[in-house]
Design an enzyme around this catalytic site. Structure first.
Site, PDB file in Angstrom:
ATOM      1  N   HIS A  44      32.988  -8.340 117.326  1.00  0.00           N
ATOM      2  CA  HIS A  44      32.965  -7.163 118.194  1.00  0.00           C
ATOM      3  C   HIS A  44      31.799  -6.252 117.835  1.00  0.00           C
ATOM      4  O   HIS A  44      31.192  -6.396 116.770  1.00  0.00           O
ATOM      5  CB  HIS A  44      34.277  -6.379 118.059  1.00  0.00           C
ATOM      6  CG  HIS A  44      34.454  -5.801 116.684  1.00  0.00           C
ATOM      7  ND1 HIS A  44      35.024  -6.511 115.648  1.00  0.00           N
ATOM      8  CD2 HIS A  44      34.108  -4.599 116.156  1.00  0.00           C
ATOM      9  CE1 HIS A  44      35.024  -5.763 114.550  1.00  0.00           C
ATOM     10  NE2 HIS A  44      34.472  -4.599 114.835  1.00  0.00           N
ATOM     11  N   HIS A 129      25.386  -3.521 117.065  1.00  0.00           N
ATOM     12  CA  HIS A 129      25.349  -4.823 116.385  1.00  0.00           C
ATOM     13  C   HIS A 129      26.770  -5.345 116.203  1.00  0.00           C
ATOM     14  O   HIS A 129      27.716  -4.574 116.183  1.00  0.00           O
ATOM     15  CB  HIS A 129      24.664  -4.699 115.018  1.00  0.00           C
ATOM     16  CG  HIS A 129      25.469  -3.918 114.029  1.00  0.00           C
ATOM     17  ND1 HIS A 129      25.498  -2.537 114.022  1.00  0.00           N
ATOM     18  CD2 HIS A 129      26.305  -4.319 113.032  1.00  0.00           C
ATOM     19  CE1 HIS A 129      26.313  -2.123 113.059  1.00  0.00           C
ATOM     20  NE2 HIS A 129      26.826  -3.182 112.448  1.00  0.00           N
TER      21      HIS A 129
END
Length: 185
Positions: A44, A129
């Site tokens: 995620h 990220h």
């Protein structure tokens, strides 16, 4: 008071992207470096780590999340990098290109809303990220750095972002177990 770790995130659920990330993880694990790979179901983009919260805070956080307006958008997963640097690799991640600015905008809007609930704002600059591995020690660091450099401009693919989720994180000996508590479309 019963509490649990929580965070707000955008999940990676596209099977083609997950397969490409698994291929990258396989290659970095073959370096012999001591790593903890992130399980595919846990991949995620973290928007906000909340730390320990009580179950009574879930609805307040959800109300804050609902103040964030966004339309579904395409997010390009692009490049492999690391924090803090190639000479000291602690964290290996997948970055973004197209759509990354929209993730940053959602992050900034979320920070402004969550701050009202007395959560401390993040001090570091936000870089969208998805962590794919945590490095336990620097064994074979040069081989690891070579792979990260090799994939620094890798075009991984696109995913549709159509929800932001509040998730709980329970640490187990096998790694964290995440559960979706609330989701905003």
């Amino acid at each position: 008071m019963e509490g649990f770790r929580a965070f707000i995130a955008i999940d990676i659920e596209d099977n083609n992207l997950l397969q490409k990330i698994l291929d990258i993880q396989r290659e970095i694990s073959q370096t012999g470096a001591k790593l903890k790979l992130v399980e595919p179901e846990n991949l995620h983009f973290t928007l906000k780590f909340l730390g320990n919260i009580s179950s009574t805070m879930v609805d307040e956080i959800y109300e804050s999340m609902k103040q964030i307006a966004f339309n579904p958008f395409e997010l390009e997963l692009y490049g492999v990098g690391c924090f803090p640097s190639l000479s000291r690799i602690n964290n290996i991640w997948i970055g973004t290109r197209k759509g990354g600015e929209e993730v940053s905008r959602i992050y900034n809007d979320l920070e402004a809303q969550i701050k009202k609930l007395k959560f401390k704002p993040e001090q570091r600059k936000y870089t969208p990220h998805a962590t794919i591995a945590r490095v336990k020690n620097a064994h074979n660091k040069d081989r690891l750095a070579k792979i990260i450099s090799k994939y620094s401009s890798l075009e991984i693919g696109f995913m549709k972002v159509d929800s932001v989720r509040l998730k709980s994180s329970r640490l187990t000996p096998k790694g964290p177990v995440y559960n979706i508590l609330r989701s905003i479309p």
